[in-house]
Design a protein around this motif. Structure first.
Motif, PDB file in Angstrom:
ATOM      1  N   THR A 189      -7.169   1.018  -3.411  1.00  0.00           N
ATOM      2  CA  THR A 189      -6.189   1.761  -2.633  1.00  0.00           C
ATOM      3  C   THR A 189      -4.858   1.693  -3.364  1.00  0.00           C
ATOM      4  N   TYR A 231       0.825  -1.203   0.000  1.00  0.00           N
ATOM      5  CA  TYR A 231       0.000   0.000   0.000  1.00  0.00           C
ATOM      6  C   TYR A 231       0.861   1.256   0.000  1.00  0.00           C
ATOM      7  N   GLN A 252      -6.947   8.538  -2.659  1.00  0.00           N
ATOM      8  CA  GLN A 252      -7.357   7.136  -2.612  1.00  0.00           C
ATOM      9  C   GLN A 252      -8.763   6.941  -3.174  1.00  0.00           C
ATOM     10  N   HIS A 297     -10.074   6.060   4.846  1.00  0.00           N
ATOM     11  CA  HIS A 297      -8.821   6.750   4.556  1.00  0.00           C
ATOM     12  C   HIS A 297      -8.712   8.096   5.249  1.00  0.00           C
TER      13      HIS A 297
END
Length: 279
Positions: free
Chosen positions: A258, A169, A253, A212
């Motif tokens: 993601t 990520y 995002q 997020h």
């Protein structure tokens, strides 16, 4: 906008406390008290989901480590016995025999690898898996040097060391700006899917616009209303109408995935995907 009539993904935070202090984690920017979800609230939420949308995915995780909750086993067992679809995330450091048996009944588990002990526990859990369930992912965060050797050995392994997928990520935030990780100039922005299908519920019952942005909408609480009412609340309707507002605009995002990379087993082969702005 194609807003779901009821959220298909429901994030339920059991606690925002964590037993790790990762350098890239934005927890230090949270200006909220910490605590644990009460059993009465968890039971209320699970019962409503089972009645109105039993196919929705429940994610008992958000800003903290869920296995820290003193009633984690009882909470998870209540949901699994319905049965409901559970997608779990853990850093793996607190797994014991009791929690391991329950986690094995989940549909999907991601081990967020930040420590050697978490990695070793993930590997032990993986070796005890029977059949193809649950789907097990190992995840990392870009630039985390402490586990870089583990990450490289995993993605260079011909079978991902037995994991079903490996995910890297992008950093969650930059300089305290939640969800922000890159410049977004000249990118044709789409409406964020999270506002269409995902509800995030904090441990104290307040909701957030998405996972997020680690802030809650203080005027909306599922202690006082149902999930359906919170999903259709004036607060979320305003956020959708004004999208992207001052909080959503800096976030990078919103693409549907993601941002980062993944390696996934597909028909016996490893498929490498990159999730970037504009993709």
């Amino acid at each position: 906008m194609n807003i779901q009539s009821y959220p298909k993904r429901i994030v339920i935070e059991l606690t925002c406390e964590c037993n790790l202090s990762c350098l890239m984690c934005p927890r230090k920017y949270i200006d909220e008290k910490s605590g644990y979800m009460h059993k009465a609230l968890w039971t209320k939420l699970i019962n409503e989901i089972f009645e109105y949308s039993p196919d929705s995915v429940i994610i008992p995780f958000w800003r903290g480590e869920s296995l820290l909750h003193p009633d984690f086993i009882n909470f998870l067992e209540l949901a699994l016995d319905k049965p409901l679809r559970i997608h779990m995330s853990t850093n793996g450091t607190l797994i014991n025999d009791g929690s391991s048996q329950l986690l094995a009944r989940c549909e999907f588990i991601t081990f967020s690898i930040h420590t050697i002990s978490g990695y070793n526990n993930a590997k032990e859990f993986l070796s005890s898996r029977r059949g193809k369930a649950p789907i097990i992912q190992a995840s990392f965060v870009e630039g985390e040097e402490a586990v870089e050797e583990i990450r490289l050995s995993m993605i260079n392994s011909p079978d991902l060391q037995g994991f079903d997928s490996v995910r890297i990520y992008a950093e969650h935030s930059k300089n305290g700006v939640f969800g922000s990780f890159a410049k977004q100039a000249n990118i044709n922005r789409v409406f964020c899917p999270k506002l269409q299908n995902t509800l995030v519920i904090a441990y104290d019952g307040r909701i957030s616009r998405c996972n997020h942005i680690w802030e809650t909408e203080r005027e909306v609480s599922v202690n006082k209303m149902s999930i359906a009412e919170a999903w259709d609340s004036n607060s979320l309707q305003r956020i959708r109408k004004d999208y992207p507002d001052a909080k959503c605009r800096p976030c990078g995002q919103w693409t549907g995935h993601t941002c980062g990379e993944s390696w996934q087993k597909v028909d016996g082969k490893i498929k490498h995907n990159r999730y970037n702005l504009g993709n």
